[in-house]
Structure formats: C-alpha cells, structure tokens
Design an enzyme around this catalytic site. Structure first.
Site, PDB file in Angstrom:
ATOM      1  N   HIS A 142     -17.854  44.537   8.531  1.00 15.75           N
ATOM      2  CA  HIS A 142     -17.441  45.738   7.793  1.00 15.75           C
ATOM      3  C   HIS A 142     -17.304  45.447   6.299  1.00 15.75           C
ATOM      4  O   HIS A 142     -17.738  46.225   5.456  1.00 15.75           O
ATOM      5  CB  HIS A 142     -16.087  46.248   8.304  1.00 15.75           C
ATOM      6  CG  HIS A 142     -16.063  46.651   9.742  1.00 15.75           C
ATOM      7  ND1 HIS A 142     -15.086  46.234  10.612  1.00 15.75           N
ATOM      8  CD2 HIS A 142     -16.892  47.427  10.464  1.00 15.75           C
ATOM      9  CE1 HIS A 142     -15.304  46.749  11.800  1.00 15.75           C
ATOM     10  NE2 HIS A 142     -16.399  47.472  11.746  1.00 15.75           N
TER      11      HIS A 142
ATOM     12  N   SER B  49     -15.908  44.305  16.106  1.00 22.81           N
ATOM     13  CA  SER B  49     -14.478  44.338  16.408  1.00 22.81           C
ATOM     14  C   SER B  49     -14.216  43.927  17.858  1.00 22.81           C
ATOM     15  O   SER B  49     -13.256  43.233  18.148  1.00 22.81           O
ATOM     16  CB  SER B  49     -13.921  45.743  16.168  1.00 22.81           C
ATOM     17  OG  SER B  49     -13.973  46.062  14.799  1.00 22.81           O
TER      18      SER B  49
ATOM     19  N   LYS C  66      -9.257  56.656  22.825  1.00 21.23           N
ATOM     20  CA  LYS C  66      -9.812  55.309  22.894  1.00 21.23           C
ATOM     21  C   LYS C  66      -8.674  54.286  22.883  1.00 21.23           C
ATOM     22  O   LYS C  66      -7.732  54.407  22.109  1.00 21.23           O
ATOM     23  CB  LYS C  66     -10.727  55.085  21.681  1.00 21.23           C
ATOM     24  CG  LYS C  66     -11.925  54.180  21.965  1.00 21.23           C
ATOM     25  CD  LYS C  66     -12.823  54.118  20.740  1.00 21.23           C
ATOM     26  CE  LYS C  66     -13.331  52.709  20.512  1.00 21.23           C
ATOM     27  NZ  LYS C  66     -14.018  52.568  19.213  1.00 21.23           N
TER      28      LYS C  66
ATOM     29  N   ARG D 112     -27.026  46.950  12.735  1.00 20.86           N
ATOM     30  CA  ARG D 112     -27.251  45.554  13.083  1.00 20.86           C
ATOM     31  C   ARG D 112     -28.372  45.409  14.103  1.00 20.86           C
ATOM     32  O   ARG D 112     -29.167  44.499  14.050  1.00 20.86           O
ATOM     33  CB  ARG D 112     -25.986  44.942  13.684  1.00 20.86           C
ATOM     34  CG  ARG D 112     -24.847  44.792  12.709  1.00 20.86           C
ATOM     35  CD  ARG D 112     -23.598  44.495  13.474  1.00 20.86           C
ATOM     36  NE  ARG D 112     -23.479  45.485  14.560  1.00 20.86           N
ATOM     37  CZ  ARG D 112     -22.629  45.391  15.566  1.00 20.86           C
ATOM     38  NH1 ARG D 112     -21.842  44.351  15.668  1.00 20.86           N
ATOM     39  NH2 ARG D 112     -22.562  46.334  16.485  1.00 20.86           N
TER      40      ARG D 112
END
Lengths: 158, 158, 158, 158, 158, 158
Positions: F17, F128, F41, F90
């Site tokens: 990030h 993460s 979540k 990515r």
C-alpha cells in the site's frame, strides 16, 4: 434447420478439432467445417490438402460438411445460412482472443452468435502446431491426430 | 427438439443473464432457466422470489421456461430431457471455474454438453453481487437489471 | 537425502493429490505429506480422519510419510529437514495464488525452495471441494478418489 | 543420482535464468543446461556463443553443465539420463504455454517429469528479449544480466 | 505542470486509443501521444501518416500533442519532461505484458511512473490489427475508428 | 487541483500500500487514503485503528490525507472533489476484479476515472491477509509492513 459453422486453419486437423466437431454435430442440425484459405500464413498443407484430411477424418459424421473459405467469416456464414459460429476453448489465452473475435463478429453481424465448446481433458494440450513440431523431429504423433490420416501426415513430414 | 438448461442462482436476475437467455433462445428450441435452491448460501431473495423476478423479466420469450431445482445439475438436466447446459462467460476467472464444472459434468454424464455464450460488452461488468452491493447503498441499479423488475428490487432493498 | 514436503488440507485426498504424490516420490528421496490442522475452516473430515484416508491411499509408496502439522509451513519444514515444498498446479488462478505463497515462503526462509508439479489431464478438474459437492448429492465420486477409500467416503457422506 | 535438464534458447542468458539454475542446482544432483540449436528463429547469438556466455556465467556451480541440443527434448533427456525437466515460471501466459509443453512431453515419454520453479521477484520482469531490445537502443542492461558477461554482450550489440 | 506520454504504434488510431487519450487529457495537464517509428514491424501506414491520422482525430483536444519517436521510451520521456507513461489495459494478456514493460521502465528510470487506464466496454474488443484485418476484406470499420479519418483509411485499404 | 482517492480496507496497511501511495503522491496534487468502514467483514483492526496505523506510516507525505468512509465510493469521491480513483494491481486475478469495479464506477459516475498503478516487484507478493496469517503464527512480518507500525501490529497479534 440450425446450421453452425466451425472455422479454422486445420493445418492439420487434430484429435482436439475432432472432439469439438463431434460435440457440435450433436447440438446442431448441420455443421460446416470451414477451412480458412490463409495466403500469407506459412501453412504446411495447402487448403485442398487440409480439406482432404478433414474429409478423411470425418467419414461417418452425416451432418458435417467440409468447405474452404476466404474473406470475412461473418460474410461466409451468412452466405451458407449459418446462424452460429463454433469455437473451441482450451486455455485462458485462447479465451481472451476468442472473446475479442466473438465481440467483433457480433458487431459486424448481430444475427450470428458464437458458442464455445471445450475438448475432453485428454485433448486439452493438442494443437496443430504441436503436431507439426513433433512430426518435424520424427516424434510420435499417433496420440494427437485421427488414425485415418496418420499415414498421410507421416508422408508429408518425411 | 433441442432442449438447453441455463442454471444459476439469479439472486436477482440481471441484464447480463437476460442477454445470455435471449441468445440461447435463438439457438435452442427450448431453454429451461433453472434456479438453484441454495440453502446454505445467504441469498437476498428466496427461490420463489427469484423465479418470480425471472418470469416477470422473460415475458414474451415463448420458448423459455423458469423452474427451481436442487441436487446435481446433470440429474435434473436428464429429468427434463435437456442435452445441453448453457453457461455465460465474462472473465478469465469465470472461464477457469466454468471449464472445471464442464469437465466434471461431462464425467458425470457423457451425453450432456456444456456450451458457453458471452454477453455484449455493455453487460460484461454486471453481476448479481454488484447489483446487491450498489442497491444496499441506495445507488442507482437501473442500468443493471430489467426495467420490469426494478420496482420489485427497490422495494426489497429499502 | 533430499526431503520434500507436500502440504495441504486433503479433505479428502483425491486422485489429483495422488498423482502429485506419486510424481514427487520419484523425484525426491523422501516425501512428507503434511496435513494442515485447520481449525477455523469448516472441514468435513477431522485431521486424524484425513491422515488415515491418506495412509490407506498411499500403501505401497515406500518413501512417502503422512503427518499432521499446524503453524507456519516453513517452520515445520525446517523441523523435519525438508528443503523443498511441493505444490500442484492445475489452473491459472491456482498459479497466481501459489506464486504468491512461494514468494512469501522464500522471504520467510531463503533455504527452502518451492517446486510445482502438474497433474495428468484426466485429473485436472478434480478437487476436494468438487468431490464433497458431488457426494453431498449422492453423485458418483468413484472417478475422483482412490478406490481404497471409496467406502470410507461414502460412509461419511451418507 | 538425480539428473535434471534445463532447456532454453538463452539468447542471451539473463539473471532470471541464473536464478532458476542456482535453485535447481540445490535440488538436483546434476543440472544440464541445454541450449537449443534453433535454426529458423532469428537468434542474435550463435549456439556456440550462447553456450560460451552460459559457461562464463556459471563458473563455480560444480554440479551444472552446459550443452547444445537439437531435436525433441525428451529424446535428448533420455540420452543424458535426465529424469526431470526444469522450467521457470514468471507469468500466467508463461504458465499456460508451459503446462501444454509439460503435458505433451509427458505423453511423449511418461518417465520424465517436468518441475516448475519461480524466480525471485526482482528478476520477474527480465527476459532475453527485453535485454536485446534495451541493448539495441544503447540502454543500460547491467541490472538484467550476469556481470561476468556484460562486456561480451555490450561488444556484440555495438 | 504534469506531462504524460502515451506511446504506441497507432497503425491506425482506433476508438479504443481515442478513449484512452480523452481520459488521460482530463487527468494530466498535457498529454503527448508518441508514435513509435518501428522500422522492422510491417506497418500499413508510415509514421508520418500515422501522426497525421492522429492529428485529424484529436482536433479540439487542446492539451494533447502528437509526436514521433524512436529509441528507448524512458529516454524520450525524460527529453520532453514527461513524468508519467500512460498505457491502456483491455485484457489479461495485455496486463501481463504491460506489467513487465512498466517494471522494466521503472528499473531503467526510477522517476517515471506508469499508470494504466481502461477503455469503455464498447471499445474493449477494438485493436489496430482487428481494424486492418476487417478493412482488408472490405468489411465495415466505421464502428472501430474516428469518423474524421474513415475516408483516409478506406482510401488506403482499397 | 487534481485530487485522487485511494480506497481500501488497510487491515493493516502494508509496504505494498505504501508503495502505491508514494507513487500516487507524485502524480496527483492531493491523495486521500480512504479507509472503508466495512461492518460485515471480519477485520482484525477497527476502522479507527486502521486510520491511526496509516497516519503513523504516512508521516512526512505532505499531500496525503487519511479518512474513513462508508457507502458508495463514487458518492464519497464526489463529496471530497476527487476526480480520480487510484487502485493497485499485482496479479491477473486482481486485474479482472479491478476492471469490473472500474467499469461499474464509471457507469455510476462518468466524471470519475480509475487509474491503476503497480507496486515494485519486491512488494508484489505482500497483502494484508498474508501479514495477518504470518503474524497469527508468530512469524516475522518486518519485511511486509512499515517499520513505524511494527510494534503496534505485534502488540495486537500477541
């Protein structure tokens, strides 16, 4: 009568192509296998030889016919009253190219649909270029092509 | 008569699903839209509501029928004499999952083929979960779902 | 002696896993099949049941051993003197996830390599979750799992 | 003794190739780096030059040997008693092509396995064609190739 | 002032390119459309013709300029004080190639960033090569290229 | 003034990030890092903790600001006068999901563009969830997160 067209170079026809043709012949009333007369591409077999190999391989499939074509596929499809284009999918890179083609063809002629079929897993790695490469090194191609044309192919590559 | 089955959750039906159904209805004599009764998945709409939304959306498509089903898809397909499974493809990740499903279904029942259709580009980014997420924030979903069910959906999400 | 570790959930072991294990057993002196004790994931079989099913399936493979593990894979690998991690690849989405894992594990422990093997085409569509889904609908899973454990699996799913 | 073969064009060898070779040399007893004598492909370096650049780059790796080959890879692998083919994977498009090759080679010779390794992230974007393109515009290639051959490469491209 | 460079072959410019240029012109103060003078690639239009077609298509976009360039892109970018490279993304295979290019360019010049934009769905299947292929068979390309250059293109292909 | 918004969960912020934020801060006049308040979540850190970790990590970046938001991203972007959405890419699976999001957001608000940036290769495997998984097994996460928050993270996971 629902007519589908299955276009390709078929240089030469493989067991992967055969798999798609047999499946399509069960879904549609008539399947036209359309061999592209590609001038600039360095084909090993002439268009007539490729048609001949297809015809030998397809003996017994009553609702399948082999033709040659050039020009825009959608124009030829309209000419022979085909309303569906058949394409085989094996891999992700296939898929993206095929998706682009299908969208372009839909834009060029909105009445013709493209449907995708997949081969059996045992044919998933077979392609005409793999066959040609193996044959050029005298490798064994009998697992990759129809038996009825094996001798013709071996003759060509020798 | 060629019968095709188009299975899905349809929670709710989107313009992407509609696009596939209309295309399939031109290729096959009869299309059965089969709504999966998925117990464990946390659906927003009940199976009956989803069937109802589909039926409202499909008025006018004469050779299309909506049903509910549970259990193995190939078993249900055989029961209703469908010989083809219809699936929509939008993205590469779709494609890989769908390819796996098609190979498994072929292994479970070799007489049933899976064919893949693609939506128009303007529907390529639409999915039921996108619709649900936007609606849950009071966003505008009118570009994503059939007009005839827009009020029903808005009522549910309020 | 070159020791490789093949980690997984194996819930349950499939013919796809078996294919990878047999291939690995030819490349390495010893292969440790490491069953992940995953607490939060809703496994159908307990870790002990999964180990037991693996052991029944692997009878006759002399250089293969089944264990349970928890914690970081690289820590366990070091503990059992494994210098290589084995992973199977079937699809593009597999590949990206596996590539990320391999890079993370290399960063955590630079002395351990990850090598990837692929299954035979006839196993390419098999996964534990496919097996569980089919079995839950009383479908036929005999083409997807080792024969020696078919009865155990059927018992569990009934 | 476990012998692995790492085939490629190596036109020229890059830090990405070096990374794979070093990793393979830790997993196998002996690694044969097999340079393809590709006649039709427009290589910048001759097969002998490519072998020479590899040898200069690999000084100090005791269990690695550089050879030239032509013909089918599996035939050459059998000739030198290699039981494993090494291939590097960087990207998804790599993966699909490599998977096809691995399945074809397995079909041609069932006793030879293909294993895939991945490079470190800092080498993931390096390829021989990138090196050639940058060098042709007098760009700096020192981050992409082994230091020991940098002068040889610069000489060639000038 | 933030200057971005949008490099490409533009042989010829399509509605997909136009879409990216218009989007970029809103994000950056100045956009330089850089036409690659690619000698070996068999382009249909000369570099000057391609620049001319771009200029005709871009009339009215005040902060956009068309140039020709050869050599390394990052060198040219530095010369014109561009700090950002613009690239369009349509498909997964695009993405992988573009990611590699971006990483290489970052390595060659760490002060220049690459940003990716995507076209609208209705342009997602358009490419210069599709345009050329359709035009070569006298197909209708009016949905794929800017109106202002349609006549120029038709003249060339006849 | 060109304002860009970089939305995400940041649970917790990683070096991946950070890489994107630093790049974006060079391209845009102001970058708003927008932390999603995701209720359903199961986040490890609260929204306030995530904002706090971001602020500690971003000290020194003058044109970057951290906020919390909920609801539709395009609505929030309009509220803070952002005309561009920043997203990191990515992998291929990232790309497809991100492409869908970008098309949906463009449909919801045609004045807001999405631009994609990529991380450096050394951050390409960091996420993460990888950080959380490693930390939960007491693995070393110092290569994956900003140094300034390492102690905070270790405290949380213990």
């Amino acid at each position: 009568m629902r007519i589908a067209i299955y276009p390709g170079s078929f240089d030469p026809v493989t067991l992967g192509h055969m798999d798609i043709i047999v499946r399509a012949s069960k879904i549609f009333d008539r399947v036209i296998v359309a061999t592209l007369i590609n001038k600039d591409k360095n084909a090993v077999f002439t268009a007539d030889e490729r048609v001949n190999l297809l015809e030998k391989s397809l003996i017994g499939l009553k609702n399948v016919e082999v033709v040659k074509f050039e020009g825009l596929l959608v124009d030829y499809a309209k000419k022979v009253n085909a309303t569906t284009i058949i394409r085989g999918l094996r891999a992700v890179t296939d898929f993206e190219y095929e998706l682009q083609l299908a969208l372009v063809n839909k834009k060029l002629c909105k009445d013709i649909e493209t449907v995708f079929l997949t081969t059996s897993p045992e044919n998933i790695y077979i392609s005409s270029s793999v066959v040609k490469q193996i044959a050029s090194f005298n490798g064994d191609i009998s697992n990759f092509v129809p038996k009825s044309i094996l001798n013709d192919l071996m003759g060509k590559f020798k």
